[in-house]
Structure formats: C-alpha cells, structure tokens
Write an enzyme that holds these catalytic residues in place. Structure first.
Site, PDB file in Angstrom:
ATOM      1  N   HIS A  31       0.777  -1.242  -0.027  1.00  0.00           N
ATOM      2  CA  HIS A  31      -0.048  -0.032  -0.020  1.00  0.00           C
ATOM      3  C   HIS A  31       0.775   1.269   0.111  1.00  0.00           C
ATOM      4  O   HIS A  31       2.177   1.059   0.031  1.00  0.00           O
ATOM      5  CB  HIS A  31      -1.029  -0.210   1.060  1.00  0.00           C
ATOM      6  N   HIS A  34       4.236   1.551   2.380  1.00  0.00           N
ATOM      7  CA  HIS A  34       5.324   0.744   1.849  1.00  0.00           C
ATOM      8  C   HIS A  34       5.640   1.593   0.556  1.00  0.00           C
ATOM      9  O   HIS A  34       7.186   1.585   0.525  1.00  0.00           O
ATOM     10  CB  HIS A  34       5.018  -0.787   1.151  1.00  0.00           C
TER      11      HIS A  34
HETATM   12  P1  AMP Z   1       4.901  -4.847   6.554  1.00  0.00           P
HETATM   13  O1  AMP Z   1       4.804  -5.324   5.276  1.00  0.00           O
HETATM   14  O2  AMP Z   1       3.688  -5.043   7.301  1.00  0.00           O
HETATM   15  O3  AMP Z   1       6.067  -5.784   7.266  1.00  0.00           O
HETATM   16  O4  AMP Z   1       5.524  -3.614   6.468  1.00  0.00           O
HETATM   17  C1  AMP Z   1       6.917  -3.246   5.859  1.00  0.00           C
HETATM   18  C2  AMP Z   1       7.338  -1.732   6.081  1.00  0.00           C
HETATM   19  O5  AMP Z   1       6.355  -0.832   5.801  1.00  0.00           O
HETATM   20  C3  AMP Z   1       7.621  -1.691   7.708  1.00  0.00           C
HETATM   21  O6  AMP Z   1       8.681  -1.013   7.890  1.00  0.00           O
HETATM   22  C4  AMP Z   1       6.362  -1.030   8.267  1.00  0.00           C
HETATM   23  O7  AMP Z   1       6.703  -0.297   9.362  1.00  0.00           O
HETATM   24  C5  AMP Z   1       6.102  -0.018   6.924  1.00  0.00           C
HETATM   25  N1  AMP Z   1       4.666   0.416   7.128  1.00  0.00           N
HETATM   26  C6  AMP Z   1       3.669  -0.520   7.029  1.00  0.00           C
HETATM   27  N2  AMP Z   1       2.369   0.411   7.048  1.00  0.00           N
HETATM   28  C7  AMP Z   1       2.838   1.537   6.940  1.00  0.00           C
HETATM   29  C8  AMP Z   1       2.313   2.967   7.076  1.00  0.00           C
HETATM   30  N3  AMP Z   1       0.978   2.970   7.137  1.00  0.00           N
HETATM   31  N4  AMP Z   1       3.030   4.072   6.931  1.00  0.00           N
HETATM   32  C9  AMP Z   1       4.307   4.016   6.631  1.00  0.00           C
HETATM   33  N5  AMP Z   1       4.807   2.644   6.600  1.00  0.00           N
HETATM   34  C10 AMP Z   1       4.357   1.779   6.868  1.00  0.00           C
END
Ligand code: AMP
Length: 255
Positions: A31, A34
């Site tokens: 999203h 990311h």
């Molecule tokens: P994930 O795929 O959930 O493991 O997230 C991958 C990276 O994206 C991690 O560093 C998360 O902190 C970051 N991330 C997830 N959601 C958000 C968001 N809404 N805003 C900014 N970074 C995000």
C-alpha cells in the site's frame, strides 16, 4: 526490475547494481505506506531493492500467517512503478533451511507492548531482518514509524551488532479517514472499518487515559506510552477478528 528468489541469484544481481543501495523490507500486499518507503529509497540511493517475505518466525501459532493477504503480481507492478531495481522474494526454505537454528534476540526494548502481546515476535523480526541485511548488504534500509517498536528494535540491533547499514524511519501513511494503512485493513468489513476509526481518534488525544476512554467499545490489548526515540503513544486493538496497531509521536518531529 529483476525478481529473484535465491541468495545466489540475489548476490549476482546486486553485483550489477550501482551503490549506494537502499533496501525496503516488506511482507507484501503493498500500500502507499510501503510505497512511500520505496520512493524515498529511490531518491536517496543509486539502486533500490525490496523484499517480499511473509516471515513465519514473527507470527505466533494462533496468528494469521497462513491467511496473511498476498498479491504478488500487483506488488511487483507497484514496486516497478516506484522505481525498484530488484525484488527479493524467497520461499520459506531459502530463509529457514532444514536445521536452521540461529536467532537474533534484542533485549529490554522487545519486552513491553508488541513484545508482551506477541511472545517471540521480535525475535522473528530481528532474525529475518539480520538475514536480509546479510544477503542484500544495503547501505540504507527503510522502515515505517507505523511499527514504532519494530523500528526501535532494528536500530538497536544494528547499533549493537555494528551492522553497516543506515536505518531510515518514515512517517505513518494514513487513509483520508485517519486509519493507518495496513495490509491487515483488507480483513475489515465496512462496519468494522468504521469502528476501527476510534483507534486513530483515540491516539490523536496524545493522552493514554482519554485514549482508553475513546477505545472502550473495542477490544483493547494495550494503550501505552512507548519509551522509544521518538516517544509514542501506541495501541493495539482487535476489531472483529482483526488485530490493528497504531501509534502517534508524542515528542519532537515525526522522524
Ligand atoms: P509490513 O509489510 O507490514 O511488514 O511492513 C513493511 C514496512 O512498511 C515496515 O517497515 C512498516 O513499518 C512499513 N509500513 C507499514 N504500514 C505503514 C504505513 N501505514 N505507513 C508507513 N510505513 C508503513
């Protein structure tokens, strides 16, 4: 954009890419949160990689590892659009081959909040991120403030183990209604999503007591101040079957 799945392929592809190199680790189902990391990595570096790996080691036995949302084709199109050069998508047995038995554990920082609610979670996170850093050897790696404790844990691991990578943490990206973007938002029905809006509203008070009051109709796991840098008010709630986390920075500028 090259897509690779083994360590040897990844190392060979990286030899062809200019430095500095930026890495964006993800679990996919991408999203704007990311993509904000991928775009910043693109601006800061001569080449960029992203990883897509739903890491079993960071899920508890009764959590959503098997049902975690996945859409590889869409993810790859979005990463290409964001200017990513390389995507590392290893199968589980490449990251955890038979006999895998070495883990990274960060100490006190992993005890409160998410660490207390999800035993073993940060051991899984630190281990997979350490392994990603060893395979990709990025100059910079990008994380979201959405997972404030995770960012603090990674910074501590990098400092304590003298890993040669600069950690950049970027602000939480939210939908227009205030809900922090998350791959898990896909689980929410329209009615649940409406109820979930109490989470950002509660955190916006920057006051744990007021926040708990505003969250009284949801199942609250914790609403607590996280003594990280920066300090945050963090919460985890369940809406229907979906577990959501969010936080708001209490001091200084968001990253
Ligand atoms: P994930 O795929 O959930 O493991 O997230 C991958 C990276 O994206 C991690 O560093 C998360 O902190 C970051 N991330 C997830 N959601 C958000 C968001 N809404 N805003 C900014 N970074 C995000």
């Amino acid at each position: 954009m090259k897509v690779v799945s083994t360590i040897a392929e990844t190392r060979a592809a990286l030899r062809e890419l200019p430095r500095p190199h930026g890495l964006v680790p993800t679990m996919g189902y991408l999203h704007e949160g990311h993509l904000s990391l991928a775009r910043q990595a693109r601006r800061d570096n001569a080449s960029v990689s992203a990883s897509i790996f739903v890491n079993p080691a960071q899920f508890g036995p009764s959590e959503d590892f098997t049902t975690y949302p996945r859409d590889e084709q869409r993810d790859l199109a979005l990463l290409e659009e964001a200017g990513t050069d390389l995507v590392y998508m290893p199968p589980v047995e490449v990251v955890y081959p038979p006999g895998f038995d070495t883990y990274v554990t960060v100490g006190a920082l992993t005890e409160p909040l998410e660490g207390a609610a999800r035993p073993g979670h940060f051991r899984g996170v630190a281990t997979v991120v350490a392994k990603l850093f060893n395979v990709i050897q990025p100059d910079r790696a990008y994380f979201g403030q959405k997972d404030a404790q995770q960012a603090a844990v990674i910074r501590r691991m990098v400092r304590d183990l003298a890993v040669a990578v600069e950690i950049r943490v970027l602000p939480t990206v939210r939908d227009d209604d205030g809900l922090a973007l998350s791959s898990r938002n896909a689980y929410l029905s329209a009615a649940e999503r409406e109820r979930a809006l109490a989470l950002p509203r509660a955190l916006a008070t920057k006051d744990p007591t007021k926040a708990r009051e505003l969250l009284r109709d949801l199942e609250v796991e914790y609403v607590e101040v996280g003594e990280f840098e920066p300090k945050v008010l963090a919460a985890a709630v369940r809406v229907g079957g979906t577990r959501l986390i969010d936080n708001i920075v209490l001091e200084g500028e968001e990253t």
